[in-house]
Design a protein around this motif. Structure first.
Motif, mmCIF file in Angstrom:
data_model
loop_
_atom_site.group_PDB
_atom_site.id
_atom_site.type_symbol
_atom_site.label_atom_id
_atom_site.label_comp_id
_atom_site.label_asym_id
_atom_site.label_seq_id
_atom_site.Cartn_x
_atom_site.Cartn_y
_atom_site.Cartn_z
ATOM 1 N N UNK A 206 -13.408 -28.774 -23.834
ATOM 2 C CA UNK A 206 -14.384 -29.587 -23.107
ATOM 3 C C UNK A 206 -13.905 -29.724 -21.663
ATOM 4 N N UNK A 207 -14.808 -29.502 -20.744
ATOM 5 C CA UNK A 207 -14.468 -29.585 -19.328
ATOM 6 C C UNK A 207 -15.438 -30.519 -18.619
ATOM 7 N N UNK A 208 -14.887 -31.491 -17.920
ATOM 8 C CA UNK A 208 -15.694 -32.285 -16.992
ATOM 9 C C UNK A 208 -15.743 -31.484 -15.694
ATOM 10 N N UNK A 209 -16.895 -30.903 -15.426
ATOM 11 C CA UNK A 209 -17.018 -29.984 -14.303
ATOM 12 C C UNK A 209 -16.979 -30.722 -12.965
ATOM 13 N N UNK A 210 -16.075 -30.252 -12.113
ATOM 14 C CA UNK A 210 -16.001 -30.786 -10.751
ATOM 15 C C UNK A 210 -16.233 -29.660 -9.738
ATOM 16 N N UNK A 211 -17.089 -28.712 -10.132
ATOM 17 C CA UNK A 211 -17.356 -27.583 -9.244
ATOM 18 C C UNK A 211 -17.873 -28.064 -7.889
ATOM 19 N N UNK A 212 -18.716 -29.086 -7.907
ATOM 20 C CA UNK A 212 -19.257 -29.579 -6.637
ATOM 21 C C UNK A 212 -18.171 -30.169 -5.735
ATOM 22 N N UNK A 213 -17.017 -30.512 -6.310
ATOM 23 C CA UNK A 213 -15.951 -31.084 -5.488
ATOM 24 C C UNK A 213 -15.283 -30.032 -4.611
ATOM 25 N N UNK A 214 -15.522 -28.732 -4.897
ATOM 26 C CA UNK A 214 -15.002 -27.699 -4.005
ATOM 27 C C UNK A 214 -15.565 -27.908 -2.603
ATOM 28 N N UNK A 215 -16.887 -28.186 -2.544
ATOM 29 C CA UNK A 215 -17.492 -28.452 -1.245
ATOM 30 C C UNK A 215 -16.924 -29.744 -0.630
ATOM 31 N N UNK A 216 -16.744 -30.770 -1.456
ATOM 32 C CA UNK A 216 -16.186 -32.027 -0.954
ATOM 33 C C UNK A 216 -14.809 -31.813 -0.356
ATOM 34 N N UNK A 217 -14.010 -30.975 -1.030
ATOM 35 C CA UNK A 217 -12.651 -30.700 -0.576
ATOM 36 C C UNK A 217 -12.665 -30.000 0.788
ATOM 37 N N UNK A 218 -13.517 -28.971 0.922
ATOM 38 C CA UNK A 218 -13.588 -28.255 2.188
ATOM 39 C C UNK A 218 -14.225 -29.110 3.283
ATOM 40 N N UNK A 219 -15.170 -29.964 2.908
ATOM 41 C CA UNK A 219 -15.771 -30.874 3.880
ATOM 42 C C UNK A 219 -14.743 -31.853 4.430
ATOM 43 N N UNK A 220 -13.830 -32.280 3.586
ATOM 44 C CA UNK A 220 -12.754 -33.184 4.043
ATOM 45 C C UNK A 220 -11.932 -32.505 5.137
ATOM 46 N N UNK A 221 -11.559 -31.231 4.911
ATOM 47 C CA UNK A 221 -10.775 -30.521 5.918
ATOM 48 C C UNK A 221 -11.596 -30.248 7.180
ATOM 49 N N UNK A 222 -12.890 -30.011 7.012
ATOM 50 C CA UNK A 222 -13.729 -29.807 8.191
ATOM 51 C C UNK A 222 -13.793 -31.086 9.024
ATOM 52 N N UNK A 223 -13.982 -32.213 8.334
ATOM 53 C CA UNK A 223 -14.131 -33.489 9.014
ATOM 54 C C UNK A 223 -12.817 -33.958 9.656
ATOM 55 N N UNK A 224 -11.719 -33.809 8.927
ATOM 56 C CA UNK A 224 -10.440 -34.347 9.394
ATOM 57 C C UNK A 224 -9.699 -33.408 10.336
ATOM 58 N N UNK A 225 -9.847 -32.083 10.117
ATOM 59 C CA UNK A 225 -9.019 -31.141 10.861
ATOM 60 C C UNK A 225 -9.821 -30.062 11.583
ATOM 61 N N UNK A 226 -11.156 -30.133 11.492
ATOM 62 C CA UNK A 226 -11.971 -29.156 12.183
ATOM 63 C C UNK A 226 -12.033 -27.799 11.515
ATOM 64 N N UNK A 227 -11.618 -27.719 10.248
ATOM 65 C CA UNK A 227 -11.660 -26.444 9.531
ATOM 66 C C UNK A 227 -13.105 -26.039 9.241
ATOM 67 N N UNK A 228 -13.415 -24.762 9.413
ATOM 68 C CA UNK A 228 -14.761 -24.253 9.155
ATOM 69 C C UNK A 228 -14.739 -23.288 7.982
ATOM 70 N N UNK A 229 -15.824 -23.302 7.213
ATOM 71 C CA UNK A 229 -15.920 -22.404 6.072
ATOM 72 C C UNK A 229 -17.312 -21.802 6.012
ATOM 73 N N UNK A 230 -17.415 -20.681 5.304
ATOM 74 C CA UNK A 230 -18.660 -19.931 5.182
ATOM 75 C C UNK A 230 -19.426 -20.442 3.969
ATOM 76 N N UNK A 231 -20.640 -20.940 4.172
ATOM 77 C CA UNK A 231 -21.440 -21.476 3.064
ATOM 78 C C UNK A 231 -21.761 -20.401 2.026
ATOM 79 N N UNK A 232 -21.968 -19.167 2.449
ATOM 80 C CA UNK A 232 -22.264 -18.092 1.514
ATOM 81 C C UNK A 232 -21.075 -17.823 0.604
ATOM 82 N N UNK A 233 -19.890 -17.778 1.207
ATOM 83 C CA UNK A 233 -18.669 -17.587 0.420
ATOM 84 C C UNK A 233 -18.475 -18.749 -0.549
ATOM 85 N N UNK A 234 -18.692 -19.953 -0.056
ATOM 86 C CA UNK A 234 -18.543 -21.139 -0.899
ATOM 87 C C UNK A 234 -19.490 -21.099 -2.088
ATOM 88 N N UNK A 235 -20.731 -20.677 -1.866
ATOM 89 C CA UNK A 235 -21.712 -20.598 -2.951
ATOM 90 C C UNK A 235 -21.263 -19.612 -4.020
#
Length: 318
Positions: A206-235
């Protein structure tokens, strides 16, 4: 963004790209090499509106292998002891919700009965057993207190250790529970090796899926450190992660639990232990004694109108 934070993140993203791009092309049917004698089948039975159906007896079930009826050797209900392994993601991506995960595990354990036991395997850069088969809350708290989030994610390695070293030594109902995004970035073991282990085992995943948290994780780095990521790659990463979680859980007879916020995780775990308590535990010895490596389909029918049945779909006869 500091060098210490940026480098691991780039490595994680690169590993994830390889994971996402190669998984679909490499996927193939697993081959199981271990001999199977008695087959164990945990079964969930619910009504059309999703409520568990309890009080069923052996005569209410029909068990088939490759469409051929089999004799049910053992039949048990709630009294079957639970052996639960928690795979606890303590990689850096969990730092915002690790407290909620610890709280949920403790709440789950408080719902267990005297004969039930849990083990905890943590994973980040490596898989490590921090609690070996216990239901002692003091030991549980001591183990959880030592956990600190850091490093990458070796979820497949943690599953491999669990199937190889923990589960063969226990009897009764066996369950693996994990909160993860399925984003394995550093395992030595492949998805297909885990699929082989899983199909050979009578353990539900049984898995509690946190797939959506991948975006949350990258958004944190974007917000705090200016890191940019590709939405297509993320999808692509999120799609691949979710597909593999669904494959693993479905083939084990478990399921992916709907994504929940950290605040709802405790309730999710409490609901799950109640669901496990209401399952039926069947076993049989196949009439087909050949171990030819073929896939054998398992089907369980309940001779009651409106009953929905969920169980492992089959195994490989090796």
């Amino acid at each position: 963004m500091s060098h210490d934070l940026k480098a691991p993140l780039i490595l994680l993203l690169g590993a994830a790209l390889l994971f996402a791009g190669g998984a679909a092309a490499q996927e193939k049917d697993p081959v199981i090499r271990s001999e199977v004698n008695q087959i164990f089948v945990p079964v969930s039975v619910s009504s059309l509106d999703g409520k568990p159906i309890t009080g069923l007896e052996r005569k209410d079930f029909q068990l088939l292998e490759d469409d051929m009826p089999q004799d049910i050797l053992n039949f048990a209900r709630e009294e079957t002891p639970l052996n639960v392994v928690f795979l606890m993601d303590i990689s850096h991506s969990t730092f915002m919700e690790l407290g909620a995960i610890k709280k949920a595990i403790r709440a789950f354990v408080t719902e267990l009965q005297d004969q039930d036991r849990v083990a905890i395997v943590t994973f980040n850069n490596e898989a490590r057993l921090i609690l070996d088969w216990s239901n002692d809350l003091i030991r549980l708290d001591r183990a959880l207190d030592r956990v600190v989030p850091k490093g990458n994610t070796v979820w497949y390695d943690a599953l491999y250790v669990t199937y190889n070293e923990l589960l063969p030594h226990v009897s009764g109902k066996k369950v693996i529970i994990s909160v993860t995004d399925g984003w394995d970035t550093a395992s030595l073991v492949s998805f297909h090796e885990i699929l082989e282990k899983l199909t050979a085992s009578d353990t539900q995943l049984y898995v509690v899926s946190k797939v959506t948290s991948i975006r949350d994780y990258l958004e944190y780095y974007r917000r705090e450190y200016g890191y940019r990521y590709d939405e297509t790659v993320l999808a692509k990463i999120m799609y691949s992660s979710e597909a593999q979680l669904q494959k693993l859980t479905r083939d084990s007879g478990g399921r992916v639990l709907p994504p929940q916020s950290a605040d709802n995780l405790t309730q999710t775990y409490q609901n799950l232990v109640k669901e496990l308590r209401m399952q039926y535990f069947l076993s049989y010895t196949p009439h087909n004694v050949l171990r030819d490596g073929s896939y054998r389909k398992i089907a369980v029918r309940v001779l009651r109108p409106g009953a929905r049945v969920a169980c492992r779909p089959g195994y490989y006869a090796r």
